[in-house]
Structure formats: structure tokens, C-alpha cells
Design an enzyme around this catalytic site. Structure first.
Site: not given
Length: 339
Positions: A59, A112, A127, A240, A253, A256
């Protein structure tokens, strides 16, 4: 207390002690995943921690984040730790031959490295990544909205179970099952002088469960509400899930998600994003040739949902990561133990 990146509300005190927090997280993850699978007809599968760099499966997020890369001497290949599994899941459904109406869910663990840590962000991401095969007739806003409502109901049902086991959590606001649907253009029109994040806060404060539709494409101002990679969500059929967090006084949030690009949407978005070079990657070739199933999918933050349902002020209270000295000191001064 305030630092440049981390805010701890005055007089904040955790509702659960350290070990009860761990027990609650374990219960939360089991209940939510089971409820989600039942609602969306998903089956659990195993997922990779890294993918081959040349596959095009990683991604790209906003297109500027650098993946953690390493060579595999035994294979003669370069690998990347995943940012998310947005594209990998669609390939998995292709290989599993799942029928229309069924899908998969998996635990996604990512790094990340360019994330800026704060109350809600960590360089470690965990997640539930899910993806479901849909029919051509399902590529519409009504189907998207129905799916959003099912996910929100799973969150609310999980909260109910947690409260029955940990009554001290009953002081927290309930998850509102009634979802407010609003587009990014409607937000820009309503709050033209605010930033994108300020618009979200202004809207969600009065609409505590919101689905914000249409992220990635340029608005009338010429700027997108937020960035999205061009090769997984259809920018007109994504969004979102945002909930209002009373503790932090802001919208957060939790998911997504969206209906994924078909060949026409991928062609259009690659041109718009200036990413035509990706057309030669395996994933993109299959998609442009209409060989991949049509899907809907998304990611639901495990740590963020845990934060929200357990009334935590900082993501480091529910996950183990690495933090900068300023964050550690700010949390220490507030009596918060980071895992």
C-alpha cells in the site's frame, strides 16, 4: 498537559489498571472480530508481514511514505514490510476463489516509519484488514452505506459486551449506531475556511458517528480532502468512519474503507495521480484486464478501537511501540504507563 505532538487531558485517569486493560483488549478483539465476520460473511485467513517489492502489492498510502525494505539473499529478492494489505487482500480473494457475498479478514501488522507519533499515531500499525467479493450491481453508495452501518453496529455490540464484563467502562459515551453520511465536498462547502481536520472535528462534534465519503480526488478548491493511493479505493465510493472522542475532544478515524477500483476507475485514477508506470506491475495488469474480483474492503484500527472503547488517552496505553523522549516524558508526567 501539552507537548507538540501529545495531549493528555487534565485530571485524566485510566478506567482500567494495566492488566485489566490487557484482558479487556483480548476480549474486545475476539468479540469484535467474531461479530464483524458474522455481519459481513468473512472468513479468517493468514496474511504476510512483508511482500516482494516488485509485486506492486504494498500500500502506497499517500504516495510519499517510505516502506521498510530489506534484501533476502536466499531468494535474491527485495522485500518490503507492509504499510497495509489493501491490494494483497484482493489478490488473496482471486487465489481463494471466494464467491460473491463472501470475504476474508486478517490481522494486519505494519510498520510506517514516516508516521509522526501522537495520541492516535504510532509507527506500529495493527488493524483488522478485511475484503469482500461483490457483484457489479453492488458498486454503489447504498451498498457502501449498508456495509458501514454493519461495521458500526459491530462496534456498538462489542462495547455492550465490554461494559457487562468491566462495569467501570459504563461512564464512557455509547457508540451511536445512527450514522451521519456526509461528503468531503459538503464539508468543504460548509467550512471553507477550515483545514480538512478542522472540518472533520466541526462536523463530528455534532454528528458523533459519521462516515465521510469521497477521499482522494480533488475538491472544488483544487485540493483533495486527504490523500489516497490511486490503485485500491475508488475515490468516489470510499470514506472514513469517524467517531467523536469526548476525552480528547476531537474526531478520530477508526476505519478507512471503500469499494475498490474496477478497471475503468483504476485507469482514470492512475492518470490523475501521475502513476501510469504502475500499469506494468502484476496486480495492476490483472486488474486492468478485469481478471480480479470486484471487492469492497478496508482496515479497522485495533489499537484505535481499543483506545475508544476503553477510554484511553494515548495509543501507547493499548499497544507496544517505540516513542520519542518528549512523548515518554509527557505521558510520564501525566502518570501514564506506555506499554
Amino acid at each position: 498537559m501539552m507537548s507538540t505532538k501529545t495531549y493528555i487531558p487534565e485530571h485524566y485517569a485510566p478506567l482500567l489498571n494495566l492488566y485489566d486493560t490487557q484482558k479487556a483488549i483480548g476480549l474486545l478483539k475476539r468479540v469484535f472480530e467474531d461479530t464483524l465476520c458474522g455481519s459481513l460473511h468473512l472468513r479468517r485467513v493468514s496474511a504476510p508481514l512483508f511482500v516482494e517489492a516488485s509485486s506492486g502489492l504494498n500500500d502506497d498510502l499517500n504516495g510519499v511514505e517510505r516502506p521498510v525494505s530489506f534484501d533476502i539473499p536466499a531468494a535474491g529478492r527485495e522485500a518490503q514490510v507492509v504499510h497495509s494489505l489493501a491490494k494483497w487482500k484482493r489478490m488473496a480473494l482471486y487465489h481463494y476463489h471466494f464467491p460473491v457475498g463472501e470475504g476474508l479478514v486478517t490481522d494486519m501488522n505494519a510498520i510506517r516509519r514516516d508516521e509522526i507519533p501522537d495520541n492516535l499515531h504510532s509507527i506500529y500499525v495493527d488493524q483488522w484488514d478485511w475484503e469482500k467479493v461483490i457483484a457489479p450491481r453492488d458498486r454503489n453508495l447504498d451498498y457502501l452505506k449498508h456495509t458501514v452501518e454493519a461495521i458500526v453496529c459491530a462496534m456498538a455490540d462489542t462495547q455492550k459486551t465490554l461494559r457487562s464484563v468491566f462495569p467501570q467502562l459504563s461512564v464512557l459515551p455509547q457508540v451511536h449506531k445512527a450514522v451521519s453520511f456526509v461528503t468531503t465536498q459538503e464539508l468543504e462547502d460548509a467550512f471553507p475556511h477550515l483545514t480538512a481536520k478542522e472540518r472533520e472535528d466541526a462536523w463530528v462534534k455534532d454528528h458523533p458517528t459519521t462516515f465521510l465519503i469521497g477521499i482522494g480526488g480533488a475538491l472544488q478548491s483544487g485540493k483533495p480532502h486527504d490523500g489516497r493511493a490511486p490503485d485500491y479505493d475508488d475515490w468516489t465510493l470510499n470514506g472514513d468512519i469517524l467517531l467523536w472522542d469526548d476525552l480528547l475532544g476531537r474526531a478520530i478515524e477508526l476505519s478507512s474503507m471503500g469499494i475498490r477500483v474496477d478497471a475503468a476507475a483504476l485507469d482514470r485514477q492512475l492518470k490523475t495521480a501521475g502513476c501510469d508506470s504502475r500499469r506494468e506491475l502484476t496486480f495492476h495488469k490483472l486488474l486492468l484486464e478485469d481478471k480480479l474480483p470486484l471487492t469492497i474492503g478496508g482496515g479497522i484500527g485495533q489499537s484505535r478501537l481499543s483506545m475508544f472503547l476503553l477510554g484511553k488517552a494515548h495509543i501507547g496505553e493499548v499497544q507496544v511501540s517505540t516513542w520519542d523522549d518528549e512523548t515518554i516524558q509527557t505521558c510520564h508526567d501525566a502518570g501514564i504507563i506506555l506499554l
